[in-house]
Design a protein around this motif. Sequence first.
Motif, PDB file in Angstrom:
ATOM      1  N   TYR A 291       0.890  -1.627   0.119  1.00 14.97           N
ATOM      2  CA  TYR A 291      -0.226  -0.083   0.025  1.00 14.97           C
ATOM      3  C   TYR A 291       0.842   1.174  -0.304  1.00 14.97           C
ATOM      4  O   TYR A 291       0.469   3.076  -0.483  1.00 14.97           O
ATOM      5  CB  TYR A 291      -1.376  -0.229   1.020  1.00 14.97           C
ATOM      6  N   VAL A 292       2.033   1.238   0.600  1.00 17.56           N
ATOM      7  CA  VAL A 292       2.918   2.542   0.557  1.00 17.56           C
ATOM      8  C   VAL A 292       4.059   2.346  -0.817  1.00 17.56           C
ATOM      9  O   VAL A 292       3.790   3.248  -1.904  1.00 17.56           O
ATOM     10  CB  VAL A 292       3.408   2.766   1.905  1.00 17.56           C
ATOM     11  N   MET A 293       4.576   1.314  -1.169  1.00 18.84           N
ATOM     12  CA  MET A 293       5.606   1.581  -1.719  1.00 18.84           C
ATOM     13  C   MET A 293       5.461   1.334  -3.075  1.00 18.84           C
ATOM     14  O   MET A 293       5.378   1.533  -4.598  1.00 18.84           O
ATOM     15  CB  MET A 293       6.757   0.432  -1.309  1.00 18.84           C
ATOM     16  N   HIS A 294       4.391   0.259  -3.570  1.00 17.69           N
ATOM     17  CA  HIS A 294       3.263   0.329  -4.749  1.00 17.69           C
ATOM     18  C   HIS A 294       2.185   1.306  -4.579  1.00 17.69           C
ATOM     19  O   HIS A 294       1.319   1.131  -5.306  1.00 17.69           O
ATOM     20  CB  HIS A 294       2.300  -1.200  -4.776  1.00 17.69           C
TER      21      HIS A 294
ATOM     22  N   TRP B 115       5.675   4.970  -4.372  1.00 15.93           N
ATOM     23  CA  TRP B 115       5.946   3.981  -5.635  1.00 15.93           C
ATOM     24  C   TRP B 115       7.381   4.887  -6.592  1.00 15.93           C
ATOM     25  O   TRP B 115       8.027   3.997  -7.126  1.00 15.93           O
ATOM     26  CB  TRP B 115       5.300   3.892  -6.496  1.00 15.93           C
ATOM     27  N   ASN B 116       7.593   6.167  -6.174  1.00  8.92           N
ATOM     28  CA  ASN B 116       8.775   7.093  -7.030  1.00  8.92           C
ATOM     29  C   ASN B 116       9.599   6.704  -6.589  1.00  8.92           C
ATOM     30  O   ASN B 116      11.055   6.842  -7.351  1.00  8.92           O
ATOM     31  CB  ASN B 116       8.242   8.034  -7.516  1.00  8.92           C
ATOM     32  N   LEU B 117      10.001   6.599  -4.791  1.00  5.40           N
ATOM     33  CA  LEU B 117      11.071   5.364  -4.415  1.00  5.40           C
ATOM     34  C   LEU B 117      10.906   4.116  -4.671  1.00  5.40           C
ATOM     35  O   LEU B 117      12.139   3.358  -4.352  1.00  5.40           O
ATOM     36  CB  LEU B 117      10.654   5.158  -2.668  1.00  5.40           C
ATOM     37  N   HIS B 118      10.582   3.097  -4.921  1.00  6.17           N
ATOM     38  CA  HIS B 118      10.343   1.493  -5.258  1.00  6.17           C
ATOM     39  C   HIS B 118      10.603   1.399  -6.780  1.00  6.17           C
ATOM     40  O   HIS B 118      10.899   0.253  -6.742  1.00  6.17           O
ATOM     41  CB  HIS B 118       9.419   1.029  -4.891  1.00  6.17           C
ATOM     42  N   TYR B 119       9.950   2.679  -7.390  1.00  4.01           N
ATOM     43  CA  TYR B 119       9.911   2.508  -8.967  1.00  4.01           C
ATOM     44  C   TYR B 119      11.417   1.446  -9.346  1.00  4.01           C
ATOM     45  O   TYR B 119      11.792   0.826 -10.635  1.00  4.01           O
ATOM     46  CB  TYR B 119       9.700   3.542  -9.407  1.00  4.01           C
ATOM     47  N   ASP B 120      12.540   2.409  -9.084  1.00  4.31           N
ATOM     48  CA  ASP B 120      13.846   1.747  -9.645  1.00  4.31           C
ATOM     49  C   ASP B 120      14.240   0.440  -8.835  1.00  4.31           C
ATOM     50  O   ASP B 120      15.175  -0.255  -9.937  1.00  4.31           O
ATOM     51  CB  ASP B 120      15.289   2.916  -9.378  1.00  4.31           C
ATOM     52  N   HIS B 121      13.495  -0.424  -8.187  1.00  2.00           N
ATOM     53  CA  HIS B 121      13.912  -1.460  -7.712  1.00  2.00           C
ATOM     54  C   HIS B 121      13.169  -2.551  -8.589  1.00  2.00           C
ATOM     55  O   HIS B 121      13.750  -3.646  -8.750  1.00  2.00           O
ATOM     56  CB  HIS B 121      13.021  -1.833  -6.120  1.00  2.00           C
ATOM     57  N   HIS B 122      11.577  -2.268  -9.690  1.00  2.00           N
ATOM     58  CA  HIS B 122      11.652  -2.631 -10.492  1.00  2.00           C
ATOM     59  C   HIS B 122      11.544  -2.705 -11.928  1.00  2.00           C
ATOM     60  O   HIS B 122      11.961  -3.824 -12.422  1.00  2.00           O
ATOM     61  CB  HIS B 122       9.976  -2.695 -10.213  1.00  2.00           C
ATOM     62  N   ASN B 123      12.495  -2.068 -12.058  1.00  2.79           N
ATOM     63  CA  ASN B 123      13.140  -1.331 -13.323  1.00  2.79           C
ATOM     64  C   ASN B 123      14.375  -0.781 -12.659  1.00  2.79           C
ATOM     65  O   ASN B 123      15.052   0.218 -12.803  1.00  2.79           O
ATOM     66  CB  ASN B 123      12.057   0.161 -13.651  1.00  2.79           C
ATOM     67  N   LYS B 124      15.256  -1.503 -12.776  1.00  2.36           N
ATOM     68  CA  LYS B 124      16.429  -1.027 -12.667  1.00  2.36           C
ATOM     69  C   LYS B 124      17.356  -0.885 -13.651  1.00  2.36           C
ATOM     70  O   LYS B 124      17.708  -1.273 -14.580  1.00  2.36           O
ATOM     71  CB  LYS B 124      17.206  -3.073 -12.045  1.00  2.36           C
TER      72      LYS B 124
END
Length: 151
Positions: A23-26, A30-39
């Motif tokens: 609910y927070v990272m996704h 998401w702008n902080l977690h984005y680079d973990h899914h798009n490395k």
Amino acid sequence: MNIIIFLATFFLMEGVTWCTHKYVMHGFLWNLHYDHHNKDKSKVMEKNDWFFVYFAIISMSLFYCGSFVSGMEFCTYIGLGILAYGIAYFIVHEIIIHKRLFSNWTQQFFYFKALQKAHRKHHSHLGPEDGECFGMLWVPFHYFKEAYRNR
Ligand SMILES: [Zn+2]
Ligand SMILES: [Zn+2]
């Protein structure tokens, strides 16, 4: 009693992590977690690593309360539970799953293989929507069954 607070915090943190991840990272971070899914393979650090800092601040604040506020001594053990979960998360997610340090020795354990497979499934979604497998130390049971069968 203190050990119970510590252990309860540790196990609760898996639920807290699941919710934070979903609910927070996704969600709004998401702008902080984005680079973990798009490395970006050229970068050593990810913006996603800020989440370690956030949880460290929470556990440090709890150590502060536990040490300096009378009647709040139990906070120390909540802080320790969060710290221990953070270390376990770091070992499992950064070292074992994503292999950011060291390498492949973990392949022999079906528990780790199940976590890897589930987390690869999580990473197969590149956007924030329709995610699955948000947990880290516990994933849907069929991953464990399958990894155990194929061990
Ligand atoms: Zn994610
Ligand atoms: Zn990951």
